[in-house]
Design a protein around this motif. Structure first.
Motif, PDB file in Angstrom:
ATOM      1  N   TRP A 110      17.278 137.546  -9.701  1.00 18.29           N
ATOM      2  CA  TRP A 110      17.970 138.029 -10.901  1.00 18.29           C
ATOM      3  C   TRP A 110      19.427 138.217 -10.510  1.00 18.29           C
ATOM      4  N   LYS A 111      20.308 137.477 -11.154  1.00 17.96           N
ATOM      5  CA  LYS A 111      21.741 137.529 -10.819  1.00 17.96           C
ATOM      6  C   LYS A 111      21.968 137.372  -9.313  1.00 17.96           C
TER       7      LYS A 111
ATOM      8  N   ARG B  71      16.380 133.300 -12.257  1.00 14.25           N
ATOM      9  CA  ARG B  71      16.527 131.929 -11.789  1.00 14.25           C
ATOM     10  C   ARG B  71      15.776 131.748 -10.474  1.00 14.25           C
TER      11      ARG B  71
ATOM     12  N   ASP C  43      18.747 136.130 -17.000  1.00 17.99           N
ATOM     13  CA  ASP C  43      19.400 135.922 -15.693  1.00 17.99           C
ATOM     14  C   ASP C  43      18.396 135.681 -14.570  1.00 17.99           C
TER      15      ASP C  43
END
Length: 504
Positions: free
Chosen positions: A481-482, A472, A470
């Protein structure tokens, strides 16, 4: 007035002297006028509370040294073991262990106070559930809940309850319970501890030294503590000297060999800080000296807990997870492992040297300073993506608690986190910490600031791999993260241009 015995007695401190003792080394004092007014009339009644969760660590010497100040000032001090609060914090203690942990806390805190010479007869110890489960207290909680807004409760709880992705209702209740404690304990004020304010977190995060750690463990953990030469702003070792050792001893001795000037005794913290800033005092000598002073405080605590009775209590209150009966495979009720970003030990690193791997043309061997006594050796496959001169002396983001592994014969002690493009050709850019960061500063995910990283990530658990799925890069090139930002205390972690990319 007669001379002799009466003249030899130390005069009782006046209101102003008491005020100075009570407020020294505090970051913030609320209600100063009320405090002084009470001191002019009578002794101050004050309490300090601690949730009976994980094992107390060396940071507990900080509130204990302040409790010593309160007692010198004539205060009536209550120590509250907040067992119910511990249960309501959803990342903390299970109900069945609360009684055992409360007993452990009482014994260990008494041992800490005895080690610094605080007379226990002047203190009162109270267990939260002794009054917090009463009918009267419960009715007051309901009354308070009809007066406090959800917004205010959430704001207050953010400082003391761990943030998780799906917070429980108990996090809103926690601040109200704490507010009622003052009324039920019949005190004038409360002293904020480790969780309420971030005054004392340096010792918890920087060293993680347990009060019962062996001397060899203290040495090992202090060796890892961040203590950059000349850096006095971000230095947990100096902070421990300032907030614990100086208030307790009124002096600090730097131990060093004769060829480096021999031992030097400091009677004012400011003089020590000045010498460290000017690099007159070396980090290695400072750590060695703290190790000796700290072990003198820990020795009587270790001795007390060496009894069979307290050994048994410790093992019962904090059972070894590795000795727990393994769950049967396929059990539906088995609890999933809590995989959260705070388990990753991610730090700012400074690349101090870059060389080609002697046996692999596609690999660099880098020496990276992450705030430890020695730089880490890191092997990375960046040769075809980042020129050597662009890595030299730059700040990077390093994952530090992977299990070290050999890469073509060279052991790698970390992973440089990089952004990668999604399509072809593949582009790679090392993540950039905010300008002004120091080597060793922690990098965390927004909302997961308070967790403690694993000592070492177990490869079979695949914690990093599960979280990395997760990772990105946002459309404005921020690492996430998320959709939660990677941060340091100075701001967001980013990359130069690979928006929408992955991170590995």
């Amino acid at each position: 007035m007669q001379a002799g015995g009466a003249a030899a007695m130390e005069p009782a401190p006046g209101p102003q002297e008491k005020y100075q003792l009570i407020t020294r080394n505090l970051q913030e004092v609320l209600g100063e006028d009320k405090l002084m007014a009470i001191l002019k009339e009578r002794e101050l009644k004050i309490y300090w509370g601690t949730a009976t969760t994980g094992k107390p660590h060396v940071a507990y010497f900080v509130p204990m040294s302040k409790i010593a100040d309160f007692l010198k000032a004539g205060c009536e001090v209550t120590i509250l073991f907040a067992d119910l609060h511990a249960y309501l914090d959803n990342m903390k203690a299970p109900w069945e262990l609360l009684e055992l942990r409360t007993r452990y806390y009482e014994n260990v805190i008494k041992a800490v106070l005895e080690s610094i010479g605080v007379p226990l007869e002047k203190l009162k110890f109270v267990q939260g559930t002794d009054y917090q489960l009463s009918k009267e207290y419960t009715l007051d909680v309901y009354r308070l809940s009809s007066m406090v807004t959800q917004h205010d409760a959430k704001k207050a709880g953010a400082e003391v309850v761990k943030e998780v992705e799906h917070p429980l209702l108990s996090g809103l209740l926690y601040p109200s319970l704490q507010a009622l404690d003052e009324e039920y304990l019949k005190v004038d004020a409360q002293f904020g501890g480790v969780d309420q304010r971030k005054i004392f977190t340096f010792a918890e995060k920087d060293s993680k030294i347990d009060l019962l750690d062996r001397k060899e463990d203290v040495k090992k953990k202090l060796k890892k503590a961040f203590c950059e030469p000349g850096n006095v702003e971000n230095n947990g070792v100096l902070s421990f000297i300032k907030h614990v050792l100086f208030p307790l001893k009124s002096e600090f001795v730097v131990l060093r060999e004769e060829k480096w000037g021999g031992n030097k005794t400091y009677t004012a913290y400011e003089a020590l800080e000045k010498d460290f800033a000017e690099q007159v005092v070396h980090p290695g000598d400072l750590k060695n000296s703290v190790e000796v002073a700290l072990n003198k405080l820990l020795d009587p605590i270790r001795e007390k807990f060496n009894s069979p009775e307290l050994k048994k209590l410790t093992n019962a209150a904090y059972p070894d997870p590795s000795k727990a009966k393994p769950a049967e495979k396929g059990t539906k009720n088995s609890e999933p492992e809590n995989v959260v970003p705070s388990r990753l030990d991610i730090r700012v690193g400074k690349v101090i040297s870059v060389e080609k791997h002697p046996d692999a043309d596609s690999l660099y061997v880098e020496k990276i300073d992450v705030g430890e006594p020695e730089p880490r050796t890191v092997v990375s496959g960046l040769v075809q993506f980042v020129p050597k001169e662009q890595l030299q002396d730059r700040l990077v983001v390093l994952l530090c608690n992977l299990k070290p592994q050999k890469m073509r014969g060279v052991e790698s002690q970390g992973m440089v986190l990089c952004a990668s493009s999604v399509g072809e050709p593949r582009l790679v850019e090392p993540l950039d910490p905010p300008a002004g960061c120091c080597a060793g500063e922690r990098v965390y995910v927004e909302g997961y600031e308070g967790g403690q990283p694993d000592e070492e990530l177990k490869p079979k658990k695949k914690v990093f791999e599960k979280l990395q799925a997760d990772f990105r890069v946002s459309e404005d090139c921020v690492a996430q993260w998320k959709q939660r930002n990677f941060l340091t205390k100075l701001g967001r972690v980013s990359c130069k241009s690979l928006k929408g990319g992955s991170i590995s």
